[in-house]
Design a protein around this motif. Structure first.
Motif, short mmCIF file in Angstrom:
data_model
loop_
_atom_site.label_atom_id
_atom_site.label_comp_id
_atom_site.label_asym_id
_atom_site.label_seq_id
_atom_site.Cartn_x
_atom_site.Cartn_y
_atom_site.Cartn_z
N LEU A 39 0.85 -1.17 0.00
CA LEU A 39 0.00 0.00 0.00
C LEU A 39 0.89 1.22 0.00
O LEU A 39 1.76 1.38 0.87
N ASN A 40 0.69 2.10 -0.97
CA ASN A 40 1.49 3.32 -1.09
C ASN A 40 0.58 4.54 -1.09
O ASN A 40 -0.31 4.66 -1.96
N ASN B 225 -5.04 5.51 6.45
CA ASN B 225 -4.16 6.61 6.03
C ASN B 225 -2.72 6.16 6.27
O ASN B 225 -2.20 6.26 7.38
N THR B 226 -2.08 5.64 5.25
CA THR B 226 -0.72 5.14 5.41
C THR B 226 0.15 5.54 4.23
O THR B 226 -0.28 5.48 3.08
N LYS B 227 1.33 5.97 4.53
CA LYS B 227 2.27 6.33 3.47
C LYS B 227 2.78 5.07 2.78
O LYS B 227 2.85 4.99 1.55
N GLN B 228 3.14 4.06 3.57
CA GLN B 228 3.61 2.81 2.99
C GLN B 228 3.38 1.66 3.97
O GLN B 228 3.69 1.77 5.15
N LEU B 229 2.79 0.60 3.46
CA LEU B 229 2.58 -0.60 4.26
C LEU B 229 2.84 -1.81 3.38
O LEU B 229 2.25 -1.94 2.31
N PHE C 12 -1.46 1.60 9.91
CA PHE C 12 -2.13 1.95 8.65
C PHE C 12 -3.24 2.98 8.86
O PHE C 12 -3.86 3.42 7.90
N THR C 13 -3.47 3.41 10.09
CA THR C 13 -4.39 4.52 10.33
C THR C 13 -3.64 5.83 10.46
O THR C 13 -4.23 6.89 10.53
N SER C 14 -2.32 5.74 10.52
CA SER C 14 -1.45 6.91 10.47
C SER C 14 -0.26 6.52 9.63
O SER C 14 -0.11 5.38 9.25
N VAL C 15 0.59 7.45 9.31
CA VAL C 15 1.75 7.14 8.48
C VAL C 15 2.63 6.15 9.22
O VAL C 15 3.13 6.44 10.30
N SER D 250 -7.34 7.48 -2.66
CA SER D 250 -6.09 7.90 -3.29
C SER D 250 -5.02 6.87 -2.96
O SER D 250 -5.15 6.09 -2.02
N GLY D 251 -3.96 6.87 -3.75
CA GLY D 251 -2.88 5.92 -3.54
C GLY D 251 -3.12 4.62 -4.28
O GLY D 251 -4.12 4.45 -4.99
N THR D 252 -2.20 3.66 -4.11
CA THR D 252 -2.27 2.40 -4.84
C THR D 252 -2.13 1.21 -3.89
O THR D 252 -1.38 1.26 -2.92
N VAL D 253 -2.88 0.17 -4.21
CA VAL D 253 -2.76 -1.13 -3.56
C VAL D 253 -2.27 -2.10 -4.61
O VAL D 253 -2.83 -2.16 -5.71
N SER D 254 -1.21 -2.87 -4.29
CA SER D 254 -0.64 -3.81 -5.25
C SER D 254 -0.52 -5.19 -4.63
O SER D 254 -0.35 -5.33 -3.41
N TYR D 255 -0.62 -6.20 -5.49
CA TYR D 255 -0.39 -7.58 -5.07
C TYR D 255 0.62 -8.19 -6.02
O TYR D 255 0.45 -8.15 -7.23
#
Length: 212
Positions: free
Chosen positions: A4-5, A14-18, A204-207, A51-56
């Protein structure tokens, strides 16, 4: 793995990167209402970020056909859903969704026993208790055989001893089959015992990111 970006979803995620690996067992923990189930819905393509992207496996979800992705990444909701009238029909439903041929009665029984469900295949599924329906759903998921299992408190209707036994048996089979598991747990002790990694909701609820 899941990536997750810069993902935002309503006021919940709300996460910058996970990054969550899919070759191991990961527990998702945190207080009620902190976005754990929403995270699984994002990973299963049942929700899309604002907003942002989820990738697998390095492929953004926008490039996946949803049914194809859900055959690889299957989610089990906290409240079990029944498909068909009998135990057998419910067990076969996972095979049909995943595009596999029907399983033999022997395989159906083995999957049910793996999840500690001692019922006859022709028994009416609607007569099962809530805990039995959860075990039926877990067995159905094993028979479907996706690459990754997403489990939203899959044993919440069971007493503590049964809950631990069912999880131990399910995860043993998942590891034997080299499947990834991401499960939400309300019990910190269970997460600590069974998971190889733990993601707390504040990552993932904060950066933030993955916690080991």
């Amino acid at each position: 793995m899941f990536q997750l970006n810069d993902v935002k979803y309503k006021s919940i995620i709300n996460t910058k990167q996970l990054t969550i690996p899919t070759d191991t067992v990961t527990a998702v923990t945190g207080p009620s209402g902190s976005g754990k189930s929403t995270l699984l819905r994002l990973l299963n393509y049942l929700a899309t970020p604002e907003s942002g992207t989820v990738s697998y496996q390095g492929k953004p979800y926008t490039d996946w056909e949803p049914t194809e992705l859900r055959r690889k990444v299957m989610m089990l909701p906290q409240r079990p859903v029944l498909f068909g009238e009998t135990v057998a029909e419910n067990l076969q439903a996972g095979r049909l969704f995943s595009g596999r041929e029907e399983a033999s009665d022997e395989k159906l029984i083995a999957a049910a026993q793996q999840c500690m469900l001692d019922k006859k295949l022709r028994d009416p599924a609607e007569n099962l208790s809530g805990g039995e329906q959860q075990r039926l759903s877990l067995a159905r998921l094993l028979l479907a055989g996706p690459d990754v299992y997403l489990l939203d408190e899959p044993t919440s209707a069971l007493d503590e001893d049964m809950e631990w036994n069912v999880m131990e048996r399910f995860l043993a089979e998942a590891r034997r089959s080299a499947k990834g598991v991401i499960f939400i747990s309300h019990a910190t002790a269970m997460a600590d015992h069974f998971a190889d990694r733990i993601v707390h909701s504040d990552s993932f609820t904060s950066v933030g990111g993955l916690k080991s």
